[in-house]
Design an enzyme around this catalytic site. Structure first.
Site, PDB file in Angstrom:
ATOM      1  CB  CYS A 185      -2.184   3.823  -5.558  1.00 56.78           C
ATOM      2  SG  CYS A 185      -3.447   2.923  -4.800  1.00 56.78           S
ATOM      3  CB  CYS A 204      -0.939  -0.158   1.291  1.00 58.36           C
ATOM      4  SG  CYS A 204      -1.862   1.534   1.587  1.00 58.36           S
TER       5      CYS A 204
END
Length: 272
Positions: free
Chosen positions: A185, A74
């Site tokens: 991302c 993440c």
């Protein structure tokens, strides 16, 4: 790391990009993936809000599952919490920022490097800091695309309107001198081929899942087992909704998907 599983965590489906790449390189390693749709999206949260959400996840993977290596798949958690997590735990913990930045600098010799990420990742500037540390003076252009992250999580990103939306923004980045883009991302990394197609003729796309998976190999022991390792997915929140998202992506993986609420029972049954 012995034969302990690899732990991989993210707020939703994006971290599966790392699962897929690790599976390609190390098919015999057991993997435990933790998804947290209950608190999705992480990218709109500040550090003080995110820390108490992430801490129980890491505790579960480290102390409950006893993973030998943790991959924070993440960009937001890698940007905001990785230094604190490494201080708190003794096992190796990898993020996506530094591997992706090293890959981007190897690919882009001149011109600016673009970063597409969440608002929280852009706000803290982790990619910018790493890039300028590795190559002082490099120009970095950062953009947050939160609405597109939600489209990916919902599996509805590949429509004519979204394709036009993304292509126009990629063209605008190129016009600003960007000559390579990091998927900051893992939701974007999950659909890297989509971005590669849209960016054709503009610049290369750097997939952090690939560079992160390559880093995993540095921590694996020599001599892997001779049978494929299991993949277990724990879901905190809407398990059925998460399963529907998995089905939309048609991942070529066999997996056991367990509600986090039933985690203790599952661990006792599987390893007790």
């Amino acid at each position: 790391m012995k034969s302990a599983p690899i732990g991989i965590m993210d707020s939703g489906i994006g971290g599966f990009s790392v699962v897929l790449e690790v599976r390609k390189l190390f098919p015999f390693c057991p993997i435990v993936y933790f998804a947290d749709p209950l608190h999705f999206p992480y990218g709109e949260k500040r550090k003080e809000e995110l820390a108490p959400i992430v801490q129980p996840v890491v505790d579960f993977l480290v102390h409950g599952i006893k993973v030998g290596l943790l991959v924070v798949a993440c960009g937001t958690v890698s940007s905001l919490l990785l230094p604190e997590l490494r201080k708190r735990y003794t096992l190796p913990i990898l993020g996506i920022v530094e591997p992706a930045c090293r890959e981007a600098l190897a690919v882009v010799q001149e011109g600016a490097i673009g970063v597409l990420a969440t608002r929280a990742t852009i706000r803290v500037g982790a990619f910018r800091q790493a890039l300028t540390r590795f190559r002082p003076g490099v120009e970095v252009v950062e953009e947050a695309w939160p609405e597109f992250i939600e489209a990916v999580e919902g599996g509805v990103f590949d429509t004519p309107s979204w394709r036009l939306w993304a292509r126009e923004r990629l063209e605008a980045l190129h016009a600003r001198g960007v000559r390579g883009v990091i998927m900051g991302c893992t939701h974007f990394a999950l659909i890297s081929t989509f971005f590669e197609e849209l960016a054709r003729g503009l610049f290369p796309i750097v997939n952090p899942a690939v560079s992160c998976a390559q880093e995993v190999g540095k921590f694996l022991p020599l001599g892997q087992p001779q049978k494929p390792g299991p993949l277990t997915v724990f879901v905190r929140g809407d398990r059925e909704g998460f399963l529907r998202v998995i089905e939309r992506f048609c991942f070529p993986l066999e997996m056991d998907v367990v509600s986090f609420e039933n985690a203790c029972r599952w661990v006792a049954h599987a390893w007790g």
